[in-house]
Write a protein that holds these residues in place. Structure first.
Motif, PDB file in Angstrom:
ATOM      1  N   ASP A 253     -18.034   8.000 -35.833  1.00  0.00           N
ATOM      2  CA  ASP A 253     -19.144   8.582 -36.593  1.00  0.00           C
ATOM      3  C   ASP A 253     -20.290   7.591 -36.741  1.00  0.00           C
ATOM      4  O   ASP A 253     -21.432   7.986 -36.910  1.00  0.00           O
ATOM      5  CB  ASP A 253     -18.672   9.050 -37.976  1.00  0.00           C
ATOM      6  CG  ASP A 253     -18.333   7.905 -38.892  1.00  0.00           C
ATOM      7  OD1 ASP A 253     -17.706   6.947 -38.412  1.00  0.00           O
ATOM      8  OD2 ASP A 253     -18.682   7.964 -40.094  1.00  0.00           O
ATOM      9  N   PHE A 254     -19.989   6.307 -36.668  1.00  0.00           N
ATOM     10  CA  PHE A 254     -21.066   5.324 -36.815  1.00  0.00           C
ATOM     11  C   PHE A 254     -21.693   4.983 -35.471  1.00  0.00           C
ATOM     12  O   PHE A 254     -22.649   4.254 -35.391  1.00  0.00           O
ATOM     13  CB  PHE A 254     -20.540   4.046 -37.488  1.00  0.00           C
ATOM     14  CG  PHE A 254     -19.308   3.476 -36.828  1.00  0.00           C
ATOM     15  CD1 PHE A 254     -19.437   2.622 -35.749  1.00  0.00           C
ATOM     16  CD2 PHE A 254     -18.037   3.818 -37.273  1.00  0.00           C
ATOM     17  CE1 PHE A 254     -18.307   2.105 -35.129  1.00  0.00           C
ATOM     18  CE2 PHE A 254     -16.910   3.306 -36.650  1.00  0.00           C
ATOM     19  CZ  PHE A 254     -17.034   2.448 -35.572  1.00  0.00           C
ATOM     20  N   TYR A 255     -21.119   5.501 -34.413  1.00  0.00           N
ATOM     21  CA  TYR A 255     -21.722   5.296 -33.098  1.00  0.00           C
ATOM     22  C   TYR A 255     -21.509   6.570 -32.299  1.00  0.00           C
ATOM     23  O   TYR A 255     -20.613   6.692 -31.473  1.00  0.00           O
ATOM     24  CB  TYR A 255     -21.098   4.091 -32.401  1.00  0.00           C
ATOM     25  CG  TYR A 255     -21.706   3.837 -31.042  1.00  0.00           C
ATOM     26  CD1 TYR A 255     -23.075   3.579 -30.928  1.00  0.00           C
ATOM     27  CD2 TYR A 255     -20.940   3.873 -29.888  1.00  0.00           C
ATOM     28  CE1 TYR A 255     -23.659   3.384 -29.688  1.00  0.00           C
ATOM     29  CE2 TYR A 255     -21.509   3.664 -28.644  1.00  0.00           C
ATOM     30  CZ  TYR A 255     -22.876   3.428 -28.551  1.00  0.00           C
ATOM     31  OH  TYR A 255     -23.447   3.233 -27.317  1.00  0.00           O
TER      32      TYR A 255
ATOM     33  N   ALA B 100     -23.649  -0.303 -37.549  1.00  0.00           N
ATOM     34  CA  ALA B 100     -22.952  -0.662 -38.780  1.00  0.00           C
ATOM     35  C   ALA B 100     -21.472  -0.313 -38.639  1.00  0.00           C
ATOM     36  O   ALA B 100     -21.073   0.831 -38.805  1.00  0.00           O
ATOM     37  CB  ALA B 100     -23.566   0.083 -39.954  1.00  0.00           C
TER      38      ALA B 100
END
Lengths: 621, 1145
Positions: free
Chosen positions: A413-415, A572
């Motif tokens: 979800d962060f990439y 992040a």
């Protein structure tokens, strides 16, 4: 005041005058058949409960009480419910459960279903059926009533016992106090035992409540109650465990074998005739009864991730835990992590792969080909091997409709890398119910059937009861766990090998919780098998509660092992302990212990206001 | 941008076509009647053949009257009617015949009237004159009569008359609607008489239950609506809309602007917590008033208090709206009337979405993790693309771009509302009637058509209605009259309903302004976008057809003077068909995520329904007068029964989409049926007594039975009383005559029963005492099919009966300054006793809601004021009217000792509509937190929130628990930190009318509004949306660390928990739902009579009108107070501009 006085006087006068008029003979001809109107379409209780078929018709509605399978277990160590970074998980884990103001969506609301069952039971005596027929419907009624009293008992402990339709003047029951846990548990036990003896052996045809279904529920209930009593320091644990053993044995006589393919149990268009399926809920798009389980676990804003703790619990092919199996290749690389493992890991957690999407021009295109790296396709091939192609649990992953090929998994979800869907915070997505049967379109009209009772559960109930009774032998393992392992690429359990050092991570008790206990090596392995086999079928929370091991859910939930350097600069990535590489973290660790009183649910507030004799469960006041 | 609008063109064409057909029919009808008219016009030249010998003059006259259209006027004292006359006429003209008969030739022929003059003419002379109205226009047909001889004449087309009268005669000049004048001749030979319009209308007659009453004699709270004035020339399709805002205490509303949707109405606020609507009677029998052409309606009376409504007993608890339809007039030539009204509509206001840039900047401020929006886009990158696009749109001709990774960035601002609406909607009303009568017959035939195509593209939001009505009355003999009234209505409504994943309305609101709305090509095929316009264009509408056929037969007997016995039988058959074909079509998903089907299986559902309604009314009226005592008696019997049957059929997989049918579908058929019946029966009476026209008394009562209650509690008796005192008629008031025209004090008390208990779907429960079991198809499949099963019945108490409604009403009517100022005021209090309510909320173990018992009481009190002013300054007439009303309801008894709070939970002392919530204090600020993020001592947090952040909402703490904000026990005794923060009952509702006339021009304006109302909004614009969904201009101002002075709290991109705590019902975001609306402005011009007559017309009027022109409120643009209860945005209200013509000939 004055007004009502005037009202009174005037009304009185006129009533006298009109009374006289009525006496003169008006009433007879005014109040005649013209004003007698009855419902022409809908029957009443007095007219409907006559024959066997009448009862059958009514009872179909009771079957609706069986729940639909769904991605749950968010209160447990199996799943991390991920929606907001940094805020925490469910209210139970965060320790912020507030007693609900009314019964809506609480177990207490089951009383309306119990009334519905009681209505049928109340009309058995006055029906036109034979004694055998009466016994059958009484048994079916007892089955359903017990099924729901189990929900109440599990949630609240003792509750008021209602065994007939209450009239509003039965104030001693309506405003009575709660019965003890013993009273309710024994009512359930006796009712189920009656049903076992008196129900039509074959029920009312295929996929209906019959003797084995009753015995299955007995098995489930008695294991629950027996272990609850054992671990919550109550009496009579043995009585229930013995009954679990007896009932389970009866079931296993009828269902000695299991189906050869695990995935078929959750991703078949029909469960009719699948070995080991005792009762299932049928779905049909044509009939308009559908579910949305397949990709329902990963919506854009919330997703249910399998935890590292869960992933670690799958055995290696040699039947040993990952901690000490020579076949374990390590968790620094997810391909390694998935290799030589219980195949159920592959069927519960989407395995890793990479494909070449360069021919796709948009994020949603479905053109793909294999990469040149054989590792990238290894699990694509593996999955297609263990799940025959026609069963449609295929990789690369695609959205339910034709298209939307996911370029690589895991997909974080962060990439997102341009693909917004099927994202994961931990790298481990639950895909137990995923299939690409038919073109499901945007409507998610999924129609794969879902098991309600399957023999694998009974086997595990039996195994666990036998351990608790101290009667578990290699023979027990062979007729239960080893049958289950036969389809999972895991070596059979050899009871003699299970010793103190079998699993170095075994639960040896937690001193933060007073009176906590160490789990014996054998029990630990039986519980492991249960956790894996019944994953995502909503057993885990109740299991933790009855074992008094809810602290498992408070463990910090982590994901896949990653390195920050795997991702573009500036991404992040939240890694446990803020390290440069390590296990992915989503929620901060809960800084609370599981409160003792959380083992029972709070009673809805309005119930105590409406009936002061209902007292709140301790700790919730 | 290319707009596909063929669908619309087709339909307009069809409409025009059908309109043409209708015109043709109208023309044919007109032609037939015109022939008749022509015949009678030339009757004067008719030859007469008659042989009479030695008969009395009176008999001879009677014979001539029978054989010809002529009527004789004479004064008995002047003419010896018993004298013997003979006549032998063959093909003689009337003059020749009369000359034979009346030797003295003392007669005159005026049109059909033959005036016999005195046998012995006195010294008289011709007097000529002219009768004009106040504006100087001639009055045609005014009566000019010599008071002494009773001989007279009527004015001609120019208002002129000639009369033979003595030089000192007294002439009475009169005309309907004008104040009669007496003129004492003093030898003048020429006169000009100006008649004043009779504004006092003191003899105005109002329709009341089973009869009529003079307005001055009314003692109950009855309002009559002058429909021709309120309907006027407004572009509205049904009578409900015309009544909106006209009468204090009558509240009419609608939640959306969907063409053809019925409006709700209510009289004097909440009567019962069990709901209920006023009884609407058309000619004494209930009917769906939306199926009537408003032009058919003669009068509307609204019976507001128990005293006036009690005569209708069982169903009148919520007030009664009495509608009487037009008949013909005796002795009148056929009058043709044609009205039309063509109007163009546009949405009054539409929601304003945030632009793409505003949206993206807002996402940025919401703090999405990793600067990544919900669909995986990098927000900063997106912002960059949008700015780039805005500076040079030519760079991105499609308005979107896929970056090198295949990520989609949408940049162009689009307008979903523009896409889905036409430039304007269109509506046309036409109605044509002819009416008239002879001495013994009356007739009226009317045809009406209303066609409306709403503002959406295509004709899938449309409403058409055709009405036909025929009235025929015949005096069979001197004591028997029969009447037949036929009404037929036929309506067709198309409603846009389904979408794909969303409904049309949800999609229109929730798709952000950057979402694609253009066709998209994939694999060589062009697909429509996933947008509301696509849903409308390619989806099928729900089609609702209704037929309403009603036959009323009436017999009136007048066996004795003053006695009138009426028998009525009404048969009403209504049938409806509701068809919905959910078709399968494809479009490209949002963000081009692949081709989607609107539905996986097409399906077709048909509901057919009919209701047979039979009503019998038998009643007698008797009037007598002795001395100064006037007495009217009325008594009667009523019975009504209704039988409804409906069938529902559903099948999936329709084979031929162009012709959906059940037979040609392949899915498993699902069918069900339903039946409903009820019957009521009652005896009723009314007694009126008045003394000297000053002291008025009335008593009403009804003994009523209903099938909806068990046999032993089926009947109830409901009496009422009222009294009036016309103070102005007292001798001691005579001194004030100069300015006091009328002062009447009124008081009434009465009781009515209520037998309508609504089910959860808002339809009456016909069997509330029978615990029936719902038959339905189980979601448990047996052999792959849903299977029939039964639900458990609700708890039922077998002893319940009538709810009783007692109303006390005090009022006065005050008319001042020669009736220029009319004032009506009423104060009332209504007590609803024994409302069927759950006896008390039962503990959950019962497993059912408590059985309903007559256990709750409600008190409603309110007042109503209506003021009208009407005057004339020279040739300018002007008028102004104002009405204002208010009511509140309070529970006075309810079994909720625990004092629980909640929706649909009542308690003693509770005001209906009250809103419980928290009191907003402020946002949390950085100062409220310790460095570790926990709250400083003394700053409370919402219980269950876990953790709060700056920008979350801090509520005021009221209870002892200062650590947490919580609902306590959620009882009135322990509400925690909740308070009553408002009330959603509309208060101080008002209507304002004003008008000016000059010569033929008339300008009128109508405003209405609500003075005070709170509402807790749940619509899409109530809060800024975090994830999916659209932001609006109004929702951009939310808290961020840089914008701490914002209106909305912090927005969480995903957290549901804190969001739900921030959005608790609270003071700060409680909407003010008061509003003022310009409902209508109309300018009309009546052509001069002289011009009309030149083209053989009686009256021609043309007009332009604007409806629903503007609303002032406190809500975001696109939202109106009346929509709020829907909870989400839907079909907007429309503003309409219309023009039309009204012709009588």
């Amino acid at each position: 005041m004055l007004l009502s006085k005037i009202n009174g006087t005037i009304m009185k006068t006129f009533k006298i005058i009109f009374g006289l008029l009525l006496i003169l003979g008006f009433s007879g001809c005014m109040n005649n058949d013209f004003l007698e109107r009855y419902p022409l379409g809908n029957p009443t209780a007095e007219t409907v409960f006559k024959s066997y078929d009448n009862f059958k018709t009514y009872a179909w509605g009771l079957y609706e009480t069986f729940p639909a399978l769904s991605y749950g277990e968010t209160n447990t160590d199996n799943i991390s419910y991920n929606s907001t970074r940094g805020s925490g998980e469910t209210d139970w884990i965060r320790g912020i459960v507030v007693p609900p103001s009314n019964t809506t969506n609480t177990p207490w609301a089951q009383y309306s279903f119990i009334r519905r069952v009681n209505l049928m039971l109340d009309h058995i005596e006055s029906s036109e059926m034979s004694e055998t027929e009466r016994e059958h419907w009484r048994s079916v009624g007892y089955f359903f009533r017990s099924y729901r009293y189990m929900t109440l008992l599990s949630a609240y402990g003792g509750v008021p016992w209602v065994d007939h339709v209450l009239a509003d003047d039965e104030t001693d029951i309506i405003y009575g106090a709660r019965e003890s846990r013993d009273v309710i548990a024994n009512h359930i036990l006796e009712d189920l035992q009656y049903a076992e003896q008196h129900i039509n052996q074959n029920g009312d045809g295929a996929n209906t409540i019959n003797r084995v279904v009753v015995q299955t529920l007995l098995s489930r209930f008695c294991l629950f109650e027996g272990t609850w009593r054992k671990y919550h320091a109550l009496q009579e644990a043995d009585k229930f465990l013995r009954e679990c053993k007896r009932a389970s044995e009866e079931v296993l006589k009828v269902y000695p074998n299991i189906h050869s393919n695990y995935d078929d149990l959750f991703n078949s268009l029909s469960l009719n005739g699948i070995p080991g399926i005792i009762l299932y809920k049928a779905y049909s798009n044509e009939a308009g009864v559908v579910h949305a389980t397949s990709i329902g676990g990963t919506t854009a804003q919330s997703f249910y991730n399998v935890t590292r703790d869960m992933v670690d619990s799958y055995l290696c092919s040699d039947g040993k835990p990952r901690w000490n199996s020579p076949m374990y290749l390590g968790d620094k690389d997810i391909y390694n992590e998935f290799s030589n493992r219980d195949h159920r890991l592959w069927l519960h957690v989407t395995p890793p792969y990479v494909v070449d999407r360069s021919e796709s021009t948009t994020a949603w295109d479905n053109k793909w080909k294999f990469t040149d790296n054989p590792k990238d396709r290894s699990f694509i091939d593996s999955i297609n091997m263990i799940v025959p192609a026609e069963r449609q649990k295929t990789l690369p992953f695609r959205q339910g409709y034709d298209g939307g090929i996911l370029g690589e998994n895991p997909h974080f979800d962060f990439y997102l890398n341009g693909q917004p869907w099927y994202k994961s915070a931990f790298g481990y997505n639950n895909w137990k119910y995923f299939n690409t049967y038919l073109s499901m379109g945007s409507q998610r009209n999924e129609e794969t059937d879902m098991p309600i009772f399957r023999v694998e559960e009974v086997m595990l109930n039996y195994a666990e009861a036998m351990v608790e009774l101290g009667e578990f032998t290699q023979a027990t393992a062979d007729m239960t766990i080893n049958k289950i392992r036969s389809r999972t690429n895991v070596s059979p359990m050899v009871v003699s090998q299970i010793n103190e050092s079998f699993d170095p991570k075994r639960d040896l008790g937690n001193s933060s919780y007073s009176g906590d206990y160490a789990v014996s090596p054998l029990l630990w392995e039986v519980r492991r098998e249960r956790r894996i086999e019944l994953f995502a079928e909503n057993f885990r929370f109740d299991d933790l509660r009855r074992w008094k091991k809810c602290q498992y859910a408070m463990k910090k939930k982590l994901g896949q092992y990653v390195r920050k350097s795997d991702f573009p600069e500036g991404t992040a990535v939240t890694i446990d302990g803020g390290a440069e590489e390590g296990y992915l973290e989503f929620h901060p660790s809960p800084d609370k212990l599981w409160p003792e009183y959380y083992y029972l649910y709070p009673i809805p507030l309005n119930q105590m206001v409406l009936n002061p004799n209902i007292k709140q469960n301790p700790g919730w006041e | 941008m290319k707009k596909i609008s063929t669908g619309r063109n087709v339909i307009s064409f069809l409409n025009i076509n059908s309109f043409r057909k209708m015109k043709l029919i109208l023309l044919l009808i007109s032609f037939c009647f015109f022939q008749l008219y022509a015949v009678s016009t030339y009757a004067q030249n008719t030859k007469i053949s008659l042989e009479l010998s030695g008969v009395k003059l009176s008999e001879a006259i009677k014979t001539i009257e029978e054989k010809t259209p002529f009527v004789f006027f004479y004064n008995n004292s002047d003419i010896d009617m018993n004298r013997q006359v003979s006549l032998n006429a063959k093909d003689a003209s009337i003059k020749e015949a009369l000359n034979q008969l009346l030797s003295s030739n003392n007669y005159r022929i005026e049109n059909y009237k033959i005036v016999l003059l005195a046998d012995k003419p006195q010294q008289e002379g011709k007097i000529t004159g002219k009768v004009l109205d106040e504006t100087g226009l001639p009055i045609i047909g005014a009566n000019v009569i010599d008071k002494k001889t009773n001989s007279g004449t009527i004015t001609d087309l120019d208002g002129k008359f000639t009369i033979d009268a003595p030089q000192n005669a007294v002439l009475t000049v009169s005309f309907i609607g004008y104040i009669s004048q007496e003129i004492h001749l003093k030898g003048q030979k020429e006169l000009t008489v100006t008649l004043k319009e009779d504004s006092q209308l003191i003899d105005e007659v109002v329709v009341v239950g089973f009869g009529t009453q003079k307005k001055v004699n009314l003692t109950g709270a009855v309002a009559s609506v002058n429909l021709s004035e309120t309907l006027g020339d407004r572009p509205i399709a049904n009578v409900t809309a015309a009544l909106q805002g006209t009468t204090p205490g009558l509240q009419i509303g609608s939640e959306t602007g969907t063409p053809g949707d019925a409006m709700s109405y209510n009289i004097r606020g909440t009567t019962s917590i069990n709901g209920g609507t006023p009884l609407v009677l058309v000619n004494n029998v209930p009917m769906d008033i939306n199926m009537i052409d408003p032009q058919e309606i003669e009068s509307v009376s609204i019976l507001k208090d128990a005293a006036s409504a009690a005569i209708y007993g069982a169903r009148a608890a919520f007030g009664v709206i009495l509608i009487t339809t037009k008949q013909g007039k005796k002795d009148s030539a056929p009058k043709f009337n044609y009205n039309n009204n063509i109007s163009f509509s546009k949405a009054l206001e539409l929601p304003q979405k945030a632009s793409p840039l505003e949206s993206v900047l807002a996402y940025k401020e919401m703090g999405w993790p990793n600067d990544t929006y919900v669909d995986g886009k990098n927000i900063t990158q997106w912002e960059g693309y949008i700015r780039d696009y805005m500076s040079d749109p030519g760079k991105y001709p499609k308005g979107y771009i896929f970056d090198e990774k295949g990520n989609l960035f949408l940049m162009k601002e689009r307008n979903m509302f523009d896409d889905m609406t036409d430039n304007f909607g269109f509506m046309q009303n036409h109605s044509m009637s002819v009416s008239g009568g002879s001495e013994k017959t009356v007739y009226r035939i009317g045809v009406g058509y209303t066609g409306e195509d709403g503002i959406l593209i295509t004709d899938k939001d449309s409403y058409d209605r055709l009405n036909l009505s025929t009235f025929m009355g015949v005096d069979v003999n001197s004591w028997l009259t029969t009447q037949l009234d036929l009404k037929y209505g036929n309506s067709k409504q198309n409603k846009v309903e389904a979408g794909g994943r969303n409904t049309v309305w949800v999609a229109a609101m929730n798709l952000p302004s950057y979402q694609n709305n253009e066709d998209y090509e994939q694999d060589g095929i062009t697909y429509a976008p996933e947008s509301p316009a696509t849903y409308i264009r390619y989806g099928e509408p729900r089609k609702i057809k209704q037929n309403d056929l009603r036959v009323l037969g009436r017999v009136i007997l007048t066996p004795l003077k003053g006695l009138r016995i009426t028998g009525e039988y009404t048969y009403n058959r209504t049938s409806s068909q509701n068809k919905f074909y959910k078709n399968k079509y494809q479009y490209i998903g949002l963000n081009f995520t692949g081709v989607l089907n609107s539905t996986e299986n097409s399906s077709y559902a048909v509901t057919s329904k009919y209701t047979d309604y039979n009503a019998v009314n038998l009643f007698a009226n008797y009037d007598m007068t002795f001395g100064k005592h006037d007495i009217s008696l009325m008594g009667g019997y009523n019975q009504e029964s209704s039988h409804t049957e409906s069938q529902y059929s559903y099948r999936t997989d329709v084979v031929v989409g162009s012709l959906p049918s059940l037979s040609l579908s392949t899915g498993t058929p699902i069918t069900s049926d339903a039946f409903e019946e009820f019957a009521i029966r009652g005896l009723f009476y009314r007694v009126n007594y008045s003394y000297a026209g000053k002291y008025l008394f009335e008593a009403n009562g009804r003994y009523d039975g209903t099938s909806r209650f068990p046999k032993n509690s089926r009947f109830g008796f409901f009496p009422s009383f009222s009294a009036g005192w016309r103070v102005s008629e007292e001798s001691f008031m005579q001194g004030m005559n100069s300015y006091l025209s009328n002062l009447k004090l009124r008081a009434s008390w009465g009781s009515i029963g209520n037998q309508v208990i609504l089910k959860s779907d808002n339809t009456p429960d016909n069997y509330p005492y029978i615990p029936d079991m719902n038959v339905y198809l189980s979601s448990w499949l047996v052999d792959g099919q849903k299977i029939t099963t039964l639900g458990a019945p609700a708890m039922v108490s077998s002893s319940f009966g009538w709810e009783k409604v007692y109303t006390l009403d005090f009022g006065f009517d005050l008319d001042l300054f020669d009736n220029k100022l009319n004032t009506t005021f009423d104060w009332y209090r209504r007590d609803t006793k024994g409302m069927l309510a759950p006896g008390m909320e039962l503990p959950g173990v019962v497993g059912a809601s408590a059985a309903k018992q007559n256990a709750a009481d409600l008190k409603t009190y309110g007042w109503e004021l209506k003021i009208n002013w009407r005057d004339q300054i020279g040739q300018v007439g002007y008028r102004a009217g104002f009405n204002l009303y208010d009511s509140q309801s309070e529970i006075t008894k309810y079994d909720n000792e625990a004092g629980l709070i909640g929706s649909n939970i009542y308690r003693k002392g509770m005001k209906l509509g009250e809103i419980w919530g928290y009191v907003t204090d402020r946002f949390y600020t950085e100062d409220d937190f310790n460095t570790d993020g926990t709250l400083k001592p003394g700053i409370p947090m919402f219980k269950g929130a876990g953790k709060v952040y700056p920008g979350d909402i801090l509520y005021k703490n009221f209870d002892e628990d200062t650590e947490y904000i919580f609902q306590g026990e959620n009882t009135v005794y322990n509400p925690g930190d909740q308070r009553i923060i408002g009330n959603n009952t509309p208060r101080y509702q008002y209507g304002i009318t004003a008008g000016v006339t000059y010569k033929g021009f008339d300008l009128s304006i109508f405003l209405r509004g609500v003075g005070k109302r709170d509402y807790w909004r749940t619509d899409q614009m109530a809060w800024p949306t975090g994830g999916w969904g659209s932001l609006f201009k109004e929702t951009l101002d939310f808290w961020t660390p840089e914008n701490t002075d914002a209106y909305f709290p912090r927005v969480y991109s995903q957290d549901q928990t804190n969001t739900s705590f921030n959005r608790k019902v609270q003071t700060k975001y409680l909407a003010n739902a008061a509003y003022l609306k310009i409902q209508n402005i109309t300018l009309s011009y009546t052509l001069p009579k002289s011009f009309c007559q030149r083209i053989y017309m009686d009256n021609i009027r043309v007009f332009v009108s604007g409806e629903n022109l503007h609303t002032w409120d406190h809500l975001p643009e696109g939202l109106e107070s009346d929509m709020l209860s829907k909870g989400a945005w839907e079909y907007p209200f429309m503003k309409k501009y219309s023009l039309g013509i009204n012709v009588t000939f």
